[in-house]
Design a protein around this motif. Structure first.
Motif, PDB file in Angstrom:
ATOM      1  N   MET A  93       0.841  -1.192   0.000  1.00 46.31           N
ATOM      2  CA  MET A  93       0.000   0.000   0.000  1.00 46.31           C
ATOM      3  C   MET A  93       0.877   1.243   0.000  1.00 46.31           C
ATOM      4  O   MET A  93       2.091   1.159   0.208  1.00 46.31           O
ATOM      5  N   LYS A  94       0.266   2.391  -0.219  1.00 39.96           N
ATOM      6  CA  LYS A  94       0.995   3.653  -0.314  1.00 39.96           C
ATOM      7  C   LYS A  94       0.493   4.601   0.770  1.00 39.96           C
ATOM      8  O   LYS A  94      -0.714   4.719   0.978  1.00 39.96           O
ATOM      9  N   VAL A  95       1.432   5.303   1.417  1.00 40.03           N
ATOM     10  CA  VAL A  95       1.079   6.211   2.508  1.00 40.03           C
ATOM     11  C   VAL A  95       1.250   7.662   2.063  1.00 40.03           C
ATOM     12  O   VAL A  95       2.281   8.033   1.514  1.00 40.03           O
ATOM     13  N   ILE A  96       0.210   8.457   2.311  1.00 38.04           N
ATOM     14  CA  ILE A  96       0.252   9.904   2.108  1.00 38.04           C
ATOM     15  C   ILE A  96       0.174  10.539   3.491  1.00 38.04           C
ATOM     16  O   ILE A  96      -0.748  10.261   4.253  1.00 38.04           O
ATOM     17  N   CYS A  97       1.128  11.379   3.833  1.00 31.92           N
ATOM     18  CA  CYS A  97       1.168  11.982   5.168  1.00 31.92           C
ATOM     19  C   CYS A  97       1.046  13.498   5.075  1.00 31.92           C
ATOM     20  O   CYS A  97       1.537  14.108   4.127  1.00 31.92           O
ATOM     21  N   ASP A  98       0.395  14.105   6.061  1.00 32.58           N
ATOM     22  CA  ASP A  98       0.392  15.563   6.109  1.00 32.58           C
ATOM     23  C   ASP A  98       1.692  16.041   6.765  1.00 32.58           C
ATOM     24  O   ASP A  98       2.443  15.257   7.347  1.00 32.58           O
ATOM     25  N   ILE A  99       1.958  17.325   6.639  1.00 26.99           N
ATOM     26  CA  ILE A  99       3.154  17.886   7.245  1.00 26.99           C
ATOM     27  C   ILE A  99       2.736  18.834   8.369  1.00 26.99           C
ATOM     28  O   ILE A  99       1.578  18.886   8.750  1.00 26.99           O
ATOM     29  N   ASP A 100       3.689  19.585   8.907  1.00 25.78           N
ATOM     30  CA  ASP A 100       3.397  20.364  10.119  1.00 25.78           C
ATOM     31  C   ASP A 100       2.793  21.738   9.836  1.00 25.78           C
ATOM     32  O   ASP A 100       2.540  22.496  10.762  1.00 25.78           O
ATOM     33  N   LEU A 101       2.547  22.075   8.589  1.00 27.22           N
ATOM     34  CA  LEU A 101       1.892  23.342   8.254  1.00 27.22           C
ATOM     35  C   LEU A 101       0.404  23.044   8.057  1.00 27.22           C
ATOM     36  O   LEU A 101      -0.004  22.579   7.003  1.00 27.22           O
ATOM     37  N   ARG A 102      -0.391  23.299   9.106  1.00 26.44           N
ATOM     38  CA  ARG A 102      -1.789  22.876   9.066  1.00 26.44           C
ATOM     39  C   ARG A 102      -2.725  24.061   9.262  1.00 26.44           C
ATOM     40  O   ARG A 102      -2.405  25.011   9.936  1.00 26.44           O
ATOM     41  N   GLY A 103      -3.904  23.955   8.658  1.00 28.09           N
ATOM     42  CA  GLY A 103      -4.934  24.969   8.843  1.00 28.09           C
ATOM     43  C   GLY A 103      -4.942  26.008   7.737  1.00 28.09           C
ATOM     44  O   GLY A 103      -3.971  26.205   7.012  1.00 28.09           O
ATOM     45  N   GLY A 104      -6.070  26.700   7.601  1.00 31.67           N
ATOM     46  CA  GLY A 104      -6.223  27.713   6.573  1.00 31.67           C
ATOM     47  C   GLY A 104      -6.167  29.137   7.090  1.00 31.67           C
ATOM     48  O   GLY A 104      -6.244  30.083   6.315  1.00 31.67           O
ATOM     49  N   ASP A 105      -6.015  29.310   8.395  1.00 36.98           N
ATOM     50  CA  ASP A 105      -6.050  30.630   9.012  1.00 36.98           C
ATOM     51  C   ASP A 105      -4.633  31.101   9.330  1.00 36.98           C
ATOM     52  O   ASP A 105      -4.263  31.294  10.486  1.00 36.98           O
ATOM     53  N   LEU A 106      -3.825  31.289   8.299  1.00 41.03           N
ATOM     54  CA  LEU A 106      -2.428  31.674   8.497  1.00 41.03           C
ATOM     55  C   LEU A 106      -2.094  33.014   7.841  1.00 41.03           C
ATOM     56  O   LEU A 106      -1.151  33.689   8.263  1.00 41.03           O
ATOM     57  N   TYR A 107      -2.841  33.376   6.825  1.00 41.41           N
ATOM     58  CA  TYR A 107      -2.557  34.603   6.089  1.00 41.41           C
ATOM     59  C   TYR A 107      -2.588  35.804   7.025  1.00 41.41           C
ATOM     60  O   TYR A 107      -3.505  35.988   7.816  1.00 41.41           O
ATOM     61  N   ARG A 108      -1.551  36.629   6.945  1.00 40.02           N
ATOM     62  CA  ARG A 108      -1.356  37.816   7.758  1.00 40.02           C
ATOM     63  C   ARG A 108      -1.112  37.497   9.239  1.00 40.02           C
ATOM     64  O   ARG A 108      -1.093  38.398  10.076  1.00 40.02           O
ATOM     65  N   LYS A 109      -0.930  36.246   9.565  1.00 44.06           N
ATOM     66  CA  LYS A 109      -0.599  35.852  10.934  1.00 44.06           C
ATOM     67  C   LYS A 109       0.810  35.279  11.013  1.00 44.06           C
ATOM     68  O   LYS A 109       1.514  35.468  12.003  1.00 44.06           O
ATOM     69  N   LYS A 110       1.185  34.540   9.977  1.00 44.83           N
ATOM     70  CA  LYS A 110       2.510  33.930   9.923  1.00 44.83           C
ATOM     71  C   LYS A 110       3.159  34.328   8.605  1.00 44.83           C
ATOM     72  O   LYS A 110       2.518  34.300   7.552  1.00 44.83           O
ATOM     73  N   SER A 111       4.434  34.666   8.655  1.00 39.02           N
ATOM     74  CA  SER A 111       5.119  35.076   7.432  1.00 39.02           C
ATOM     75  C   SER A 111       5.482  33.868   6.587  1.00 39.02           C
ATOM     76  O   SER A 111       5.623  32.745   7.095  1.00 39.02           O
ATOM     77  N   VAL A 112       5.653  34.108   5.298  1.00 36.29           N
ATOM     78  CA  VAL A 112       6.072  33.047   4.383  1.00 36.29           C
ATOM     79  C   VAL A 112       7.409  32.470   4.827  1.00 36.29           C
ATOM     80  O   VAL A 112       7.586  31.248   4.880  1.00 36.29           O
TER      81      VAL A 112
END
Length: 376
Positions: free
Chosen positions: A51-70
């Protein structure tokens, strides 16, 4: 799977699939105190079962704009991706990554916010491809079907999604877009024809960008008579989540097979998981609301019976077989140690028995101890 959340006077949509906070929040190391590495177990069993595993990474959520810099976010993700791959990249089942950012639909003339996400995602994609050149980077966005903006969000036409996601897939280099098939609202009265223009728009965007288009066909929905009923349930926090019955699911799968070259799922957890006893490896609610789990084994068996009737040849007008190839599996933070190896194996065997090829794992950061490979 989306939840409304008001921040600074602005309504945002945040992921519902994850019962712990997911809109840009960061949690502690509670989940990492387990003696057994649950991720290592998953990858090892996946190796055995091809089987194949797809994993998320540590950048989560959609509420980041203007809160965290690129720069802040990409530097953090670069470190995480490197250390994660050092630990698990040797597995044959290590196949892909998931951008766990469910953002509100962005208008095409919002150049600043568009550039923010495209720059972040391109950096992540480049890093993922650098450490694992053959790996795939995926994302699973949603669309809004609320044409009257009854829930306070601006309705965008399918062509607007097509343009925005064409540029995003092209500029960021994301390999696969896995579109949630029921819109952000997940209402039972949405029809096949309601969905079709959006499927076509996203498929066009991926085709023009030279990327793969998959469907995330959901087996959970909010049972509602109409918009008035749905809005009242949402206001009362009493949304009637239920399994998508097989006859209706068949229609959704047939539609997905017309447009996507792959089909994944949300809804197996918690509505189809056949484990008799509650496993600490699975969620037991949706958006913090209790759901009827008494029929989950029957739901599993109903889909299994459907699967036996699906022909090997997709047939004319279809790009793939109308079947689920994997499901989003959110790993709760509090995982009990008792019989963990056996439970992990049984969970994966149950998915394999339905012909699932992909193990799409979310909340991996809460179960990854970077210090084990020299990280911080």
């Amino acid at each position: 799977m989306m939840l409304r959340k008001k921040i600074g006077g602005v309504w945002l949509l945040c992921a519902l699939l994850i019962v712990q906070p997911s809109c840009g929040s960061e949690k502690g190391d509670t989940a990492r105190k387990n003696e057994t590495d649950v991720l290592e177990l998953i990858y090892s069993v996946a190796d055995e079962l091809d089987m194949k595993v797809i994993c998320d990474i540590d950048l989560r959520g959609g509420d980041l704009y203007r809160k965290k810099s690129v720069a802040e976010l990409t530097a953090k993700s670069d470190r995480y991706i490197e250390e994660y791959h050092k630990k698990y990249g040797n597995h044959d089942s290590f196949w892909g990554w998931y951008l766990n950012n469910e953002i509100n639909p962005i208008e095409n003339d919002d150049l600043e916010q568009s550039a923010y996400w495209r720059t972040i995602w391109k950096s992540i994609v480049d890093k993922c491809h650098q450490v694992a050149p053959q790996s795939k980077v995926t994302i699973s966005p949603f669309f809004l079907l609320d044409k009257q903006s009854l829930r306070g969000f601006k309705y965008l036409e399918p062509k607007e999604y097509e343009e925005w996601w064409y540029h995003t897939m092209k500029d960021a280099g994301i390999d696969i877009l896995m579109l949630q098939d029921s819109g952000a609202e997940h209402l039972s009265f949405f029809t096949i024809e309601d969905r079709r223009p959006f499927f076509e728009a996203f498929a066009n965007a991926c085709r023009k960008a030279g990327k793969e288009f998959w469907l995330n066909v959901e087996t959970g929905q909010v049972v509602a008579r109409d918009w008035a009923h749905a809005l009242q349930m949402e206001k009362d926090f009493q949304r009637a989540w239920a399994f998508t019955e097989i006859d209706w699911l068949k229609q959704k799968l047939e539609l997905a097979a017309e447009y996507g070259t792959g089909i994944v799922n949300w809804g197996y957890y918690p509505l189809m998981n056949p484990m008799e006893e509650h496993s600490s490896l699975t969620i037991q609610n949706i958006d913090g609301q209790e759901v009827d789990l008494s029929k989950r084994k029957a739901n599993y068996e109903a889909y299994q019976a459907y699967l036996e009737m699906v022909p090997e040849d997709p047939g004319a007008g279809k790009l793939t077989r109308p079947k689920l190839n994997g499901t989003l599996w959110f790993l709760p933070s509090g995982i009990e140690e008792k019989d963990l190896k056996d439970v992990v194996r049984q969970e994966i065997m149950n998915q394999k028995a339905l012909g699932f090829e992909f193990l799409w794992i979310c909340n991996t950061p809460d179960h990854f101890d970077a210090t084990a490979v020299g990280g911080n």
